[in-house]
Design a protein around this motif. Structure first.
Motif, PDB file in Angstrom:
ATOM      1  N   VAL A  19      21.417  13.742   7.595  1.00  0.00           N
ATOM      2  CA  VAL A  19      20.721  15.033   7.610  1.00  0.00           C
ATOM      3  C   VAL A  19      20.312  15.437   6.200  1.00  0.00           C
ATOM      4  O   VAL A  19      19.205  15.924   5.965  1.00  0.00           O
ATOM      5  CB  VAL A  19      21.621  16.117   8.244  1.00  0.00           C
ATOM      6  CG1 VAL A  19      20.997  17.500   8.074  1.00  0.00           C
ATOM      7  CG2 VAL A  19      21.850  15.824   9.730  1.00  0.00           C
ATOM      8  N   GLU A  20      21.208  15.206   5.249  1.00  0.00           N
ATOM      9  CA  GLU A  20      20.918  15.550   3.851  1.00  0.00           C
ATOM     10  C   GLU A  20      19.678  14.811   3.351  1.00  0.00           C
ATOM     11  O   GLU A  20      18.808  15.404   2.687  1.00  0.00           O
ATOM     12  CB  GLU A  20      22.104  15.207   2.959  1.00  0.00           C
ATOM     13  CG  GLU A  20      21.870  15.514   1.491  1.00  0.00           C
ATOM     14  CD  GLU A  20      23.019  15.077   0.602  1.00  0.00           C
ATOM     15  OE1 GLU A  20      23.195  15.693  -0.464  1.00  0.00           O
ATOM     16  OE2 GLU A  20      23.734  14.119   0.969  1.00  0.00           O
ATOM     17  N   ILE A  21      19.572  13.529   3.666  1.00  0.00           N
ATOM     18  CA  ILE A  21      18.434  12.725   3.202  1.00  0.00           C
ATOM     19  C   ILE A  21      17.108  13.344   3.661  1.00  0.00           C
ATOM     20  O   ILE A  21      16.163  13.504   2.885  1.00  0.00           O
ATOM     21  CB  ILE A  21      18.552  11.273   3.714  1.00  0.00           C
ATOM     22  CG1 ILE A  21      19.696  10.551   2.990  1.00  0.00           C
ATOM     23  CG2 ILE A  21      17.238  10.518   3.512  1.00  0.00           C
ATOM     24  CD1 ILE A  21      20.048   9.204   3.584  1.00  0.00           C
ATOM     25  N   TYR A  22      17.055  13.706   4.931  1.00  0.00           N
ATOM     26  CA  TYR A  22      15.811  14.265   5.487  1.00  0.00           C
ATOM     27  C   TYR A  22      15.514  15.652   4.928  1.00  0.00           C
ATOM     28  O   TYR A  22      14.362  15.985   4.642  1.00  0.00           O
ATOM     29  CB  TYR A  22      15.895  14.304   7.016  1.00  0.00           C
ATOM     30  CG  TYR A  22      15.569  12.981   7.657  1.00  0.00           C
ATOM     31  CD1 TYR A  22      14.275  12.689   8.084  1.00  0.00           C
ATOM     32  CD2 TYR A  22      16.537  12.006   7.821  1.00  0.00           C
ATOM     33  CE1 TYR A  22      13.969  11.460   8.662  1.00  0.00           C
ATOM     34  CE2 TYR A  22      16.243  10.781   8.401  1.00  0.00           C
ATOM     35  CZ  TYR A  22      14.952  10.511   8.816  1.00  0.00           C
ATOM     36  OH  TYR A  22      14.651   9.304   9.390  1.00  0.00           O
ATOM     37  N   THR A 111      14.712  18.583  11.649  1.00  0.00           N
ATOM     38  CA  THR A 111      14.063  19.234  10.512  1.00  0.00           C
ATOM     39  C   THR A 111      12.953  20.183  10.984  1.00  0.00           C
ATOM     40  O   THR A 111      12.715  21.221  10.362  1.00  0.00           O
ATOM     41  CB  THR A 111      13.486  18.203   9.522  1.00  0.00           C
ATOM     42  OG1 THR A 111      12.589  17.310  10.214  1.00  0.00           O
ATOM     43  CG2 THR A 111      14.589  17.390   8.877  1.00  0.00           C
ATOM     44  N   ALA A 112      12.294  19.840  12.098  1.00  0.00           N
ATOM     45  CA  ALA A 112      11.278  20.742  12.648  1.00  0.00           C
ATOM     46  C   ALA A 112      11.919  22.036  13.118  1.00  0.00           C
ATOM     47  O   ALA A 112      11.364  23.141  12.921  1.00  0.00           O
ATOM     48  CB  ALA A 112      10.546  20.065  13.808  1.00  0.00           C
ATOM     49  N   ARG A 113      13.092  21.949  13.736  1.00  0.00           N
ATOM     50  CA  ARG A 113      13.800  23.148  14.176  1.00  0.00           C
ATOM     51  C   ARG A 113      14.288  23.965  12.975  1.00  0.00           C
ATOM     52  O   ARG A 113      14.284  25.201  13.014  1.00  0.00           O
ATOM     53  CB  ARG A 113      14.968  22.759  15.072  1.00  0.00           C
ATOM     54  CG  ARG A 113      14.526  22.253  16.444  1.00  0.00           C
ATOM     55  CD  ARG A 113      15.712  21.775  17.261  1.00  0.00           C
ATOM     56  NE  ARG A 113      15.300  21.295  18.551  1.00  0.00           N
ATOM     57  CZ  ARG A 113      15.267  22.012  19.671  1.00  0.00           C
ATOM     58  NH1 ARG A 113      15.629  23.282  19.637  1.00  0.00           N
ATOM     59  NH2 ARG A 113      14.890  21.489  20.825  1.00  0.00           N
ATOM     60  N   VAL A 114      14.708  23.282  11.934  1.00  0.00           N
ATOM     61  CA  VAL A 114      15.119  23.968  10.702  1.00  0.00           C
ATOM     62  C   VAL A 114      13.943  24.772  10.140  1.00  0.00           C
ATOM     63  O   VAL A 114      14.077  25.955   9.801  1.00  0.00           O
ATOM     64  CB  VAL A 114      15.626  22.954   9.651  1.00  0.00           C
ATOM     65  CG1 VAL A 114      15.712  23.599   8.273  1.00  0.00           C
ATOM     66  CG2 VAL A 114      16.991  22.411  10.063  1.00  0.00           C
TER      67      VAL A 114
END
Length: 233
Positions: A19-22, A111-114
């Motif tokens: 998750v961190e990478i993205y 990431t889209a939801r973030v």
């Protein structure tokens, strides 16, 4: 513009690292914690704009941490869980989460939801936020200011999450109109509803609780049985 801080709380290091990478590649500043206690400590010291929170963790679980965050903070919280039943989602949302993503997940979807939650939280497009009423609505003892996200009910300020605020603003800016749960979901989450879910009902229940609807005879949010919800004119 200051960096957007995201806290990832997950005891599975591989998932947290992925998750961190993205998120870093999208320009976010990422803080990681492997336990709820460490996560709460980071939250108290750093400027965090959103939390990605695993439910199943040793010691304090994610649901308990979510409730603790909600005692003082209305930043978006996205739950991460291997449990995918409707009951599990309802538990997560009922404890204060804004969204729920099941493992294994597509990092691009996450990431889209973030981004969607952060857009709602930070109001990056203020030009369009007050298009209907100059930014403030007042009716039935309820006052909503779109520009500063301030809500009062009979003079008492009510702290809402971004999702709760958007649901309330949608209903209040269209007084008398009945919205089905599917319509509310599509207009607030900006996603199509592909299967029946209780997400909207859980958020409405939480919203009513914060507004102390159970103590009043005349409710602000009215349920139209079998149809949906509305706020009277």
């Amino acid at each position: 513009m200051a960096e957007t801080g995201i806290l990832v709380v997950d005891d599975e290091k591989e998932i947290a690292d992925l998750v961190e990478i993205y998120l870093v590649s999208d320009g976010y500043k990422v803080y990681k914690a492997s336990s709820a206690a460490d996560g709460l400590d980071i939250l108290s010291k750093e400027k965090i704009h959103l939390v990605l929170l695993d439910i199943m963790m040793p010691g304090m679980d994610g649901l308990t941490m979510c409730r603790k965050i909600r005692e003082t903070n209305n930043i978006p919280i996205i739950m991460l869980s291997a449990k995918s039943t409707d009951l599990d989602k309802i538990k997560g949302l009922g404890n204060g989460a804004d969204d729920y993503v099941t493992k294994p997940f597509n990092p691009l979807e996450l990431t889209a939801r973030v981004k969607a939650q952060l857009r709602r939280y930070t109001q990056l497009n203020p030009q369009s936020t007050a298009e209907n009423t100059g930014g403030e609505i007042s009716l039935h003892g309820l006052t909503i200011n779109r520009e500063n996200h301030r809500v009062t009910v009979y003079g008492e300020e009510v702290k809402l999450t971004p999702i709760e605020f958007d649901i309330l603003y949608l209903l209040a800016s269209n007084p008398g109109r009945v919205f089905s749960t599917d319509e509310i979901f599509e207009q607030v989450w900006h996603e199509k509803v592909y299967e029946a879910n209780n997400t909207v009902m859980v958020h409405i229940r939480r919203l009513r609780g914060k507004m102390k609807e159970d103590t009043r005879k005349n409710k602000i949010i009215t349920t139209v049985w079998g149809v949906g919800y509305k706020i009277e004119k």
